[in-house]
Design an enzyme around this catalytic site. Structure first.
Site, PDB file in Angstrom:
ATOM      1  N   ASP A   1      36.415  29.428  43.266  1.00 13.54           N
ATOM      2  CA  ASP A   1      36.893  29.100  41.869  1.00 13.54           C
ATOM      3  C   ASP A   1      38.101  29.863  41.695  1.00 13.54           C
ATOM      4  OD1 ASP A   1      36.312  28.479  39.127  1.00 13.54           O
ATOM      5  OD2 ASP A   1      35.930  30.586  38.862  1.00 13.54           O
TER       6      ASP A   1
ATOM      7  N   ASP B   1      32.444  33.025  39.430  1.00  8.80           N
ATOM      8  CA  ASP B   1      32.025  33.923  38.248  1.00  8.80           C
ATOM      9  C   ASP B   1      31.371  33.215  37.068  1.00  8.80           C
ATOM     10  OD1 ASP B   1      34.326  33.605  35.876  1.00  8.80           O
ATOM     11  OD2 ASP B   1      34.721  32.596  37.536  1.00  8.80           O
TER      12      ASP B   1
ATOM     13  N   ASP C   1      39.620  30.415  37.923  1.00  8.13           N
ATOM     14  CA  ASP C   1      39.858  31.194  37.087  1.00  8.13           C
ATOM     15  C   ASP C   1      38.905  32.491  37.058  1.00  8.13           C
ATOM     16  OD1 ASP C   1      41.480  29.600  35.160  1.00  8.13           O
ATOM     17  OD2 ASP C   1      40.107  28.257  34.779  1.00  8.13           O
TER      18      ASP C   1
END
Length: 267
Positions: A17, A216, A19
């Site tokens: 991922d 996340d 961000d």
């Protein structure tokens, strides 16, 4: 830990991922250890990929500079390889895109279109800037973007977004995935990072056990129960933390590099 290290030996490709995994969303900070980790993975022959809710234009230059082998973008709806060749292309039908726009207008919600490599927003104001500007900068305003462009994802945007309920006529076609207090991704019912990553593995002829993912947020949850390994960042969504195979430190504490070292994938 020994069992995790044993499973890690089977890893042939790792998806990340962006961000708050590779870089901090609010500041853009990405530690040098991320570049080091990608270099070490490359030298070991382990493939890398980006798996993101962003579209291709939202993959920032410092992430592109990592030279990943694949980009799984728009939550799996548009995938390209490092040469820019399209691996998978799954836009909304024009009819569905227009129906979603009509619904969002009817519930007083603004919206963002994700093309394969550009975005457009229905209106640009303070609420929209709060959600979108930190990721994409200033977006062009074009409430009718869908009439002349393929659309891979639509975002709802309003101060009452948490109260919106997807009409029943859409529930077998799309679903809403929250990523911001005032916004949800509206993605194809079978479209997500999980399916996008599986498409890449199928193309490569690799089993799911050979995949590892770092993430996340809620749009990473689909990846957690795959046979491969899932590593959550320390600041992850609670559900992600509960279901992850391993939890590592935050971005600013070199979480990606530390996890790869601790799991024995790199030195």
């Amino acid at each position: 830990m020994e069992e995790l290290k044993k499973r890690a030996k089977e890893v042939k490709i790792i998806f990340f991922d962006i961000d708050d995994t590779l870089r901090i969303k609010d500041t853009g900070f990405m530690p040098d250890s991320v570049n080091l980790a990608f270099d070490k993975l490359r030298k070991k022959g382990i493939l890398t990929g980006i798996a993101t809710g962003r579209n291709l234009s939202g993959v920032v230059p410092e992430v592109r500079a990592l030279n990943p082998d694949f980009y799984v973008t728009a939550n799996g709806a548009y995938i390209v390889n490092s040469s820019g060749e399209v691996v998978y292309d799954n836009p909304y039908s024009p009819e569905l895109a227009q129906d979603l726009v009509d619904w969002l207008k009817s519930v007083d919600s603004e919206y963002v279109f994700y093309g394969n490599n550009e975005l457009a927003i229905s209106k640009w104001g303070d609420l929209e800037r709060d959600a979108m500007q930190i990721i994409y900068g200033d977006l062009k305003v074009d409430p009718d973007f869908n009439k002349s462009n393929s659309v891979y994802q639509i975002l709802s945007l309003s101060d009452h977004d948490e109260d919106l309920v997807l009409p029943e006529k859409f529930t077998d076609k799309v679903r809403r995935v929250r990523w911001h207090l005032n916004s949800c991704d509206i993605v194809p019912i079978n479209g997500n990072k999980r399916e996008g990553c599986k498409i890449v593995l199928d193309k490569l002829g690799l089993p799911l056990e050979s995949m590892m993912n770092f993430g996340d947020g809620p749009n990473d949850l689909e990846l957690v129960d795959l046979p491969g390994l899932f590593v959550a960042m320390e600041i992850s969504d609670d559900q992600v933390l509960k279901q992850a195979d391993y939890v590592t430190k935050k971005v600013e504490e070199d979480g990606v590099h530390k996890a790869l070292v601790e799991l024995g994938i790199i030195e």
